[in-house]
Write an enzyme that holds these catalytic residues in place. Structure first.
Site, short mmCIF file in Angstrom:
data_model
loop_
_atom_site.label_atom_id
_atom_site.label_comp_id
_atom_site.label_asym_id
_atom_site.label_seq_id
_atom_site.Cartn_x
_atom_site.Cartn_y
_atom_site.Cartn_z
CE LYS A 18 -11.86 20.82 -19.54
NZ LYS A 18 -11.18 20.09 -20.61
CB THR A 19 -10.02 14.84 -19.44
OG1 THR A 19 -9.61 16.18 -19.67
CG2 THR A 19 -9.39 13.93 -20.49
CG ASP A 207 -12.54 19.31 -23.82
OD1 ASP A 207 -13.23 19.78 -22.88
OD2 ASP A 207 -11.37 18.90 -23.66
CD GLU A 208 -10.95 23.43 -22.27
OE1 GLU A 208 -11.68 24.31 -21.79
OE2 GLU A 208 -10.05 22.87 -21.62
CD GLN A 238 -11.33 26.58 -16.00
OE1 GLN A 238 -10.15 26.39 -16.25
NE2 GLN A 238 -12.13 25.60 -15.60
NE ARG A 593 -5.79 26.51 -13.81
CZ ARG A 593 -6.73 25.67 -14.18
NH1 ARG A 593 -6.43 24.57 -14.82
NH2 ARG A 593 -8.00 25.90 -13.89
#
Length: 742
Positions: A18-19, A207-208, A238, A593
C-alpha cells in the site's frame, strides 16, 4: 493507478504494497499536472512513514525529470493540525507560541485542577479524569457538550474538564487531543478558515484509514467536502486500536459516506508463504466486520505452521530460545530475522531471562525492559528502602507513591534537614516529625509513611520473599489505586506486577533458604547491568502484537496462545460481540508479519498472581485448517490437543478427555475430563469443613466454581477449581480463601 479524481477506497491487504500505491499516486498527480505539491495533503500515522513517503516521491519525480516546486504536506494528523493552529490559533484566544503538553504534563495540570476543586486523589484518581477528558475530545465534545450527558461524563469529571480547559488556556497550552479538537473547533467557528484549506488541498489521501477515530474522521470529512478527491487506504482486517478510539466503521462505511466511490482491492501478498497467507485468511474469515476480500500470493508454499504445546511458560520460553539457537546454527538466518510477539508486556519477562541465560542478544520494541518499568522500579524501591533505610534515592521515589499527599515542599524540607544533620532522609523525616519542622498535615502524612516503612521492615524479618511482596502491595495500596484508575495503561501495569510476583516465586523456589530479600535485590542489580546490548549488534526482537503492525520478519513466534490470554479474558467476558473480532484481527496481524516461518505456542499451565491457571488453547488455533499445521508437544500425553497434526484432525479426544465448550466438534483444544481425576478430599484447616471433588465453592476474586481435582494433603494440599468462564485455577488449599456453597 488510473483513478486519480473522486473518492477512492483502496482495501490493501497485509503485505500488498500500500505504501508503494500511495507513493506512485502522489507522484502521478504531480507528474500529470493535476496538482502542485502544496495542493496535496497526505496523512500518515507515524512521522517515520511520512518521511519515507516524501523521500520516495521525490526520488520518483527526479527519475522522470520533474522538479518539485513547493512543500509536500505529508505528515501525521497531529503535526498537520499543529501547523494549521500555529497560523490561526489567535482566533481561539490563544497566543501563536502555544505550548504542547505531553501526557505527564497533562496529568500534572489535572492534579492542579483537582487541588483547586478540593478533590482528593485517593477518592478520584487523576488518571481517570485524564482518560475521560481525552475520550471527550476524541468524540469532539466540549465541556458544554457533555454538561448533561452523564453517559459520557459524570458530574465531578465534568467540573474537572471545565476547569481544566480554563487552566490550559491560561497556560496558553494544548494537550495532544487539543491539537485535533481545537482544529475542528476552528473550522466550525470560522468557516472562512475551513474554506481556505478546502481550496488549498485539492487532493487528500489518508493512510491506515481503519485506525482513524471520531475526531480524525470529522476533520477528513470537512477537508474533503469541497473537491471530494479523497483517497483512503486501509485494511479493516488490521483494525486493532479500538481501545485508543479507532473506529472500524469509518472504513466499513466509506461507500455510504461517498456513494460514488471507486473501490480497489489489493489482495496479492508479496511478503509471506502461501501456507501462512492461506492459514491467516481462514482465521480472519470468521469475523463479520469485514469487506469481501481474500489474500493470495504467488510465493512458495513454505513450511507448515508449527503449533507447539508446552507444560508452562518457562518451558515455552526455553523452547522458543532453543528454536532460535537451532535456526541460527543452521546458518540461514541472523538474529535480526527473529521476532517474538505476545499479547501483554508482562509475558516478556520469562523470555528475557532465557535469552540472557543463553547469551542471545535481544531488544524490546515499544517499551522498556521488564525490570525498568515504572511499577517494578517503584516496588523495588520499597524493597531497597526496607533493606537499607539510608537509600535516599529510593526514599524520594516512593515517599509519595502511590499518592499520599506529601508534596515537593515537604520533600525538599526533609532533604534540607537531612543534609543539615548529616543523616539519611528517613532519619531527616523522623526528625522533622518529632520537632514539628513541617505543617500539621505534612507531619501527619509523613508520620504515616514512616510507620508504613516500620511495619514493612518488621514483616521483612519474618516473611518469605513472596509474602513480603504481597505485603508491600497491600499496605501501600499500590494495586488498589491502579484498579481505581480503570484504564488500559493501569491494567497493563497490574499485569506486570502479576508477572513480577511469578519472578519472585521462581527465584524463591530456586534459591530455597538463600532466597532472601538481599540476594534478590543483588541478582536484580546484576541482571540490569548485564542487560545492555552493544550498539549496532544484531538482536532478536520482542514486542506486543499491537506494536507489530506494519513490520515484517522472516521468522515469527507468537507465544501465549491460550484462552483468557489471547483472546484476552476481558474480550472473552465482554458483552460486546465485536470485542473478540478485534482480538482475531490482532491474531491475523501477528500471523501476517511472518515471511517464511511461523510458530504459535501455548502452555498447559501459566502462573498468575502465584496461582496456576489451566486455560484451553486459543480458539484462533482451531480456526487454522489442519493441512497448514504441524502440531508438536513436549508432553508425553498432550493435555489439550492430543493427536493433532498437519495430516490428522481425527481422534483428538482420547480416553479421559472431553471437548471444551469453546472448541469445535473436532475436539481441537480438548479439556481434561474431570472424572479422570481421583476423589481425594481434605479437611479445610480454616474451618469451612471438608472440601472434595465436585463441591461448589466461591473465590473472592474469581467467583463461583467447582472443585475437580485435589493434590497432596495437609499443609501441602492443593485444590484445582474450574470457574464459570471455563478457566481452571490451582490454589494452595490453606491460602485459597474458598467459601463452600450449598
Amino acid at each position: 493507478m488510473e483513478t486519480l479524481s473522486g473518492p477512492v477506497l483502496i482495501l490493501a491487504g497485509a503485505g500488498s504494497g500500500k505504501t508503494r500505491v500511495l507513493t506512485f499516486r502522489t507522484a502521478n498527480l504531480i507528474a500529470q499536472g493535476l496538482a502542485n505539491p502544496e495542493e496535496i495533503l497526505a496523512v500518515t500515522f507515524t512521522n517515520k512513514a511520512a518521511r519515507e513517503m516524501e523521500s520516495r516521491i521525490q526520488d520518483l519525480l527526479r527519475k522522470i525529470g520533474i522538479p518539485v516546486h513547493g512543500r509536500l504536506w505529508i505528515s501525521t494528523f497531529h503535526s498537520i493540525c499543529a501547523r494549521i493552529l500555529r497560523e490561526h490559533i489567535h482566533l481561539l484566544d490563544y497566543q501563536p507560541f502555544f505550548g504542547i503538553y505531553d501526557n505527564s504534563d497533562q496529568l500534572s495540570m489535572i492534579k492542579k485542577v483537582m487541588t483547586a476543586l478540593n478533590l482528593d486523589e485517593k477518592t478520584f484518581p487523576a488518571k481517570g479524569f485524564q482518560a475521560r477528558i481525552n475520550a471527550a475530545k476524541t468524540e469532539a465534545q466540549t465541556p458544554d457538550d457533555v454538561r448533561n450527558k452523564r453517559h459520557i461524563m459524570d458530574e465531578v469529571s465534568h467540573k474537572v474538564y471545565e476547569q481544566y480547559e480554563i487552566e490550559m488556556k491560561r497556560a496558553n497550552s494544548l494537550d495532544f487531543g487539543d491539537l485535533l479538537f481545537k482544529t475542528y473547533v476552528l473550522f466550525n467557528d470560522y468557516p472562512v478558515v475551513l474554506e481556505a484549506y478546502q481550496n488549498r488541498f485539492k487532493y487528500l489521501m489518508v493512510d491506515e484509514y481503519q485506525d482513524t477515530n471520531r475526531i480524525q474522521y470529522l476533520l477528513v470529512q470537512k477537508l474533503a467536502s469541497r473537491h471530494s478527491n479523497l483517497c483512503v487506504v486501509g485494511d479493516e482486517d488490521q483494525s486493532i486500536y479500538s481501545w485508543r478510539g479507532a473506529d472500524i466503521t469509518n472504513i466499513l462505511s466509506f461507500e455510504r459516506d461517498f456513494p460514488d466511490a471507486k473501490v480497489v482491492k489489493l489482495e496479492q501478498n508479496y511478503r509471506s508463504t502461501k501456507t501462512i497467507i492461506q492459514a491467516a485468511t481462514q482465521v480472519i474469515k470468521n469475523n463479520t466486520q469485514r469487506k469481501n476480500k481474500t489474500l493470495f500470493t504467488e510465493n512458495d508454499d513454505g513450511d507448515a505452521i508449527i503449533v507447539r504445546e508446552e507444560n508452562n511458560e518457562y518451558d515455552e520460553a526455553r523452547y522458543v530460545v532453543k528454536e532460535v539457537e537451532t535456526l541460527m546454527n543452521e546458518g540461514e538466518f541472523s538474529y535480526q530475522d527473529f521476532a517474538i510477539f505476545y499479547r501483554t508486556n508482562a509475558q516478556s519477562r520469562v523470555l528475557e531471562e532465557q535469552f540472557r541465560a543463553r547469551g542471545i542478544p535481544y531488544k524490546i520494541v515499544g517499551g522498556m525492559k521488564f525490570y525498568e518499568r515504572m511499577e517494578i522500579k517503584d516496588i523495588v524501591a520499597y524493597m531497597k528502602l526496607v533493606l537499607n533505610p539510608s537509600d535516599d534515592i529510593a526514599f524520594k521515589r516512593v515517599i509519595n507513591v502511590p499518592t499520599r499527599g506529601i508534596g515537593k515542599t515537604t520533600v525538599d524540607r526533609i532533604e534540607e534537614l537531612a543534609a543539615q544533620k548529616s543523616v539519611s532522609m528517613v532519619e531527616g523525616a523522623a526528625f522533622a516529625v518529632d520537632h514539628r519542622e513541617l505543617n500539621v498535615a505534612a507531619i501527619r502524612k509523613t508520620r504515616e509513611f514512616l510507620l508504613l516503612l516500620q511495619s514493612l521492615r518488621e514483616k521483612a524479618r519474618t516473611m518469605k520473599l513472596t509474602e513480603f511482596y504481597h505485603a508491600i502491595l497491600d499496605e501501600t495500596g499500590y494495586v488498589k489505586r491502579l484498579k481505581e484508575e480503570d484504564n488500559p495503561e493501569a491494567d497493563s501495569r497490574i499485569e506486570n506486577l502479576e508477572e513480577f510476583d511469578n519472578a519472585i516465586a521462581k527465584f524463591e523456589e530456586e534459591r530455597g533458604e538463600e532466597g532472601t530479600l538481599q540476594s534478590f535485590l543483588e541478582e536484580m542489580a546484576l541482571v540490569q547491568d548485564a542487560d545492555d546490548i552493544e550498539e549496532g549488534q544484531t538482536s532478536v526482537t520482542m514486542m506486543t502484537l499491537h506494536i507489530s503492525k506494519g513490520l515484517e520478519f522472516p521468522v515469527v513466534f507468537i507465544v501465549g496462545m491460550e484462552e483468557s490470554l489471547f483472546p484476552s479474558g476481558r474480550a472473552v467476558e465482554d458483552q460486546d460481540p465485536f470485542a473478540l473480532e478485534e482480538e482475531r484481527r490482532l491474531c491475523y496481524v501477528g500471523m501476517t508479519r511472518a515471511e517464511k516461518k511461523l510458530t504459535l505456542t501455548y502452555a498447559r499451565t501459566r502462573k498468575v498472581w502465584g496461582s496456576e491457571q489451566m486455560n484451553p488453547p486459543s480458539r484462533f488455533l482451531k480456526e487454522i485448517p489442519k493441512q497448514f499445521v504441524d502440531f508438536q508437544s513436549s508432553l508425553s500425553r498432550p493435555r489439550f490437543m492430543q493427536g493433532f497434526s498437519a495430516t490428522n484432525h481425527e481422534g483428538m479426544v482420547g480416553q479421559g478427555y472431553k471437548k471444551h465448550p469453546l472448541m469445535g466438534d473436532d475436539g481441537f483444544g480438548a479439556m481434561p475430563d474431570y472424572e479422570e481425576f481421583g476423589d481425594e478430599s481434605f479437611d479445610d484447616s480454616r474451618g469451612a469443613g471438608a472440601l472434595k471433588k465436585g463441591m461448589k465453592v466461591r473465590h473472592p476474586t474469581y467467583g463461583a466454581g467447582t472443585i475437580y481435582q485435589t493434590e497432596g494433603s495437609g499443609a501441602d494440599l492443593k485444590v484445582s477449581v474450574v470457574f464459570g468462564d471455563n478457566t481452571i485455577k490451582k490454589f494452595v488449599a490453606k491460602y485459597a480463601r474458598l467459601e463452600r456453597l450449598s
